[in-house]
Design an enzyme around this catalytic site. Sequence first.
Site, PDB file in Angstrom:
ATOM      1  N   ARG A 291      25.341 -43.391 -18.534  1.00 18.85           N
ATOM      2  CA  ARG A 291      23.791 -43.282 -18.751  1.00 18.85           C
ATOM      3  C   ARG A 291      23.863 -42.139 -19.911  1.00 18.85           C
ATOM      4  O   ARG A 291      23.961 -40.920 -19.864  1.00 18.85           O
ATOM      5  CB  ARG A 291      22.837 -42.643 -17.781  1.00 18.85           C
ATOM      6  CG  ARG A 291      21.382 -42.445 -18.014  1.00 18.85           C
ATOM      7  CD  ARG A 291      20.524 -42.255 -16.512  1.00 18.85           C
ATOM      8  NE  ARG A 291      19.409 -41.754 -16.907  1.00 18.85           N
ATOM      9  CZ  ARG A 291      18.644 -40.734 -17.172  1.00 18.85           C
ATOM     10  NH1 ARG A 291      19.241 -39.662 -16.395  1.00 18.85           N
ATOM     11  NH2 ARG A 291      17.654 -40.419 -17.296  1.00 18.85           N
TER      12      ARG A 291
ATOM     13  N   HIS B  69      14.216 -38.786 -23.894  1.00 12.52           N
ATOM     14  CA  HIS B  69      14.696 -37.822 -22.954  1.00 12.52           C
ATOM     15  C   HIS B  69      14.473 -36.315 -23.880  1.00 12.52           C
ATOM     16  O   HIS B  69      15.112 -35.610 -24.228  1.00 12.52           O
ATOM     17  CB  HIS B  69      16.242 -37.919 -22.657  1.00 12.52           C
ATOM     18  CG  HIS B  69      16.638 -36.986 -21.454  1.00 12.52           C
ATOM     19  ND1 HIS B  69      17.518 -37.961 -20.551  1.00 12.52           N
ATOM     20  CD2 HIS B  69      16.418 -35.777 -21.082  1.00 12.52           C
ATOM     21  CE1 HIS B  69      17.608 -36.866 -19.523  1.00 12.52           C
ATOM     22  NE2 HIS B  69      16.954 -35.733 -19.834  1.00 12.52           N
TER      23      HIS B  69
ATOM     24  N   GLU C 206      11.675 -38.726 -16.899  1.00  6.93           N
ATOM     25  CA  GLU C 206      10.651 -37.776 -16.306  1.00  6.93           C
ATOM     26  C   GLU C 206       9.631 -37.499 -16.914  1.00  6.93           C
ATOM     27  O   GLU C 206       9.402 -36.222 -17.428  1.00  6.93           O
ATOM     28  CB  GLU C 206      11.563 -36.363 -16.054  1.00  6.93           C
ATOM     29  CG  GLU C 206      12.798 -36.793 -15.338  1.00  6.93           C
ATOM     30  CD  GLU C 206      13.583 -35.421 -14.771  1.00  6.93           C
ATOM     31  OE1 GLU C 206      13.187 -34.303 -15.230  1.00  6.93           O
ATOM     32  OE2 GLU C 206      14.296 -35.531 -13.952  1.00  6.93           O
TER      33      GLU C 206
ATOM     34  N   ASN D 213      15.280 -39.525 -10.212  1.00 10.72           N
ATOM     35  CA  ASN D 213      16.223 -38.033 -10.440  1.00 10.72           C
ATOM     36  C   ASN D 213      15.863 -37.389  -9.156  1.00 10.72           C
ATOM     37  O   ASN D 213      14.720 -36.746  -9.054  1.00 10.72           O
ATOM     38  CB  ASN D 213      15.908 -37.303 -11.833  1.00 10.72           C
ATOM     39  CG  ASN D 213      16.342 -38.285 -12.899  1.00 10.72           C
ATOM     40  OD1 ASN D 213      16.988 -39.174 -12.572  1.00 10.72           O
ATOM     41  ND2 ASN D 213      15.813 -37.856 -14.051  1.00 10.72           N
TER      42      ASN D 213
ATOM     43  N   TYR E  31      17.064 -33.731  -7.000  1.00  9.12           N
ATOM     44  CA  TYR E  31      17.751 -32.535  -7.139  1.00  9.12           C
ATOM     45  C   TYR E  31      17.456 -31.607  -5.898  1.00  9.12           C
ATOM     46  O   TYR E  31      18.293 -31.198  -5.059  1.00  9.12           O
ATOM     47  CB  TYR E  31      17.499 -31.402  -8.194  1.00  9.12           C
ATOM     48  CG  TYR E  31      18.118 -32.107  -9.411  1.00  9.12           C
ATOM     49  CD1 TYR E  31      19.412 -31.986  -9.970  1.00  9.12           C
ATOM     50  CD2 TYR E  31      17.352 -33.037 -10.263  1.00  9.12           C
ATOM     51  CE1 TYR E  31      20.079 -32.451 -10.841  1.00  9.12           C
ATOM     52  CE2 TYR E  31      17.871 -33.435 -11.607  1.00  9.12           C
ATOM     53  CZ  TYR E  31      19.229 -33.255 -11.789  1.00  9.12           C
ATOM     54  OH  TYR E  31      19.779 -34.052 -13.082  1.00  9.12           O
TER      55      TYR E  31
ATOM     56  N   GLU F 279      19.996 -39.538 -11.508  1.00 10.49           N
ATOM     57  CA  GLU F 279      20.314 -38.031 -11.731  1.00 10.49           C
ATOM     58  C   GLU F 279      20.245 -37.450 -10.335  1.00 10.49           C
ATOM     59  O   GLU F 279      19.512 -37.733  -9.641  1.00 10.49           O
ATOM     60  CB  GLU F 279      19.324 -37.110 -12.583  1.00 10.49           C
ATOM     61  CG  GLU F 279      19.629 -37.385 -13.871  1.00 10.49           C
ATOM     62  CD  GLU F 279      18.780 -36.518 -14.823  1.00 10.49           C
ATOM     63  OE1 GLU F 279      18.495 -35.488 -14.507  1.00 10.49           O
ATOM     64  OE2 GLU F 279      18.347 -36.918 -16.156  1.00 10.49           O
TER      65      GLU F 279
HETATM   66  C1  FCB Z   1      16.479 -33.119 -15.253  1.00 10.54           C
HETATM   67  C2  FCB Z   1      16.753 -33.530 -16.475  1.00 10.54           C
HETATM   68  C3  FCB Z   1      18.108 -33.591 -17.102  1.00 10.54           C
HETATM   69  C4  FCB Z   1      18.625 -32.082 -16.564  1.00 10.54           C
HETATM   70  C5  FCB Z   1      18.531 -32.010 -15.017  1.00 10.54           C
HETATM   71  C6  FCB Z   1      18.961 -30.664 -14.504  1.00 10.54           C
HETATM   72  O1  FCB Z   1      15.148 -32.749 -15.016  1.00 10.54           O
HETATM   73  O2  FCB Z   1      16.159 -35.035 -16.658  1.00 10.54           O
HETATM   74  O3  FCB Z   1      17.889 -33.456 -18.533  1.00 10.54           O
HETATM   75  O4  FCB Z   1      18.181 -30.748 -17.316  1.00 10.54           O
HETATM   76  O5  FCB Z   1      17.076 -31.992 -14.801  1.00 10.54           O
END
Ligand code: FCB
Length: 449
Positions: free
Chosen positions: A84, A127, A172, A296, A298, A354
């Site tokens: 990607r 992006h 995002e 995405n 985290y 992500e």
């Molecule tokens: C996301 C982004 C990516 C990277 C990660 C850690 O928000 O899409 O570009 O910075 O966080």
Amino acid sequence: MNKYQLPSDSKLRSKEFVFGVATSAYQIEGGVKEGGRTPSIWDTFCKKPGKVDNGDSGDVACDHYHLWKQDIEMIQGLGVDAYRLSIAWPRILPQDGVVNQEGLEFYGEIIKECHARGLKVYVTLYHWDLPQYLEDKGGWLNRETSYKFAEYAEAVSQYFGDTIDVYTTLNEPFVSAFLGYRWGEHAPGIKGEREGYLASHHLMLGHGLAMPILRKNAPNAKHGVVFNATPAYPFTEQDQAAADYCEAENYHWFIDPVLKGEYPQLVLDRQASNLPMILEGDLDIISAPVDYIGINYYTRNVARFNENGDIESVKQTDAEHTYIGWEINPQGLTDLMVRLNERYDNLPPIYITENGAAGNDECVNGVVEDEQRVRYFQGHIEAVHNAVEAGVKIDGYFAWSLMDNFEWAFGYCQRFGIVHVDYQTQKRTLKQSAIAYRNMLQERAEENR
Ligand code: FCB
């Protein structure tokens, strides 16, 4: 652990499930003045004192602009199914209305090389690197920019058609709109509640305008959009409404218009004085059907009302955090998937586009021990499996990131790669987390033989 473990009967073991790695243009390419590229809002933002840690910029980054071939070879070596990447808008349209053949060819070579090495190509159009000449006319605060995005989508998809396997309009939009135009932490660094909401609407409109263009030019590719989504939990029982609002603003505000053709009431009510102008027909455009959504993930958020009745996040001091300060919480990923599945009747298949962890990894004698990241991936891959078991249709998973890179306002000090980059020499070294990924994928390949 030298290999991530997949449960024995898991869908993730089948060849249909896509495993990949992800990057984005500004974060890895460098070569900002080469190949006819003109500045994006990030080139400008990085030059402003105090905006990016250590005064870093993407001027050189991982020098992928020159090293792309060896990088793709390295991706193949990991045994992933897909790569990607994102295309830099200012390489394709360096001036308003001017298509740059050299920019198209640069990505054309990359795509060809990926296919020659058996990799599927997932391309994000936006992006975060808006051409500066568009920012000079108001950027995402200007409705015209949505139409400019559609022109850009036309230029890219006309040239590449179905050679791109999966198109993503935006990465995002929450971050583009709110970090860029509401809180001023990202390019272009604008602060204003109304500005944030206005930018968000124009981004989503741009997405909607691009969809029929992409379908026309690439009828056999898949088309969709990628959201960041953070599940929220109440700090105490009294804080449920705070958590609900956080989710509404963080991802319902962006996903509802696409999948439901409306904006969420919680946000419409709370932000009544900040709402953008939504013209008749806009929501019909934005809600064009998508083939998938990318998520995405985290970390999670724990929210409460403070003494003033404002909503705030509470750091869970007893939990483990990564170097960037984000709580590690794999369960949040499973919960998020289940919540999405419950909220949307028409939820298309999901790709986890992500997921990853930041560290300050060092390469010692050619070895990078990133023990925390290895555990992070193991936990989150299991979390995906659990969501699949709970009935959510998830078709793929991408590690963020292929390699250490320019982490926006944090510059180079936050390393998200599964591959270490020595920025002095541009040497790439597989971290333990990459080796564990490769070993898992190798085992899976053998099983599917
Ligand atoms: C996301 C982004 C990516 C990277 C990660 C850690 O928000 O899409 O570009 O910075 O966080």
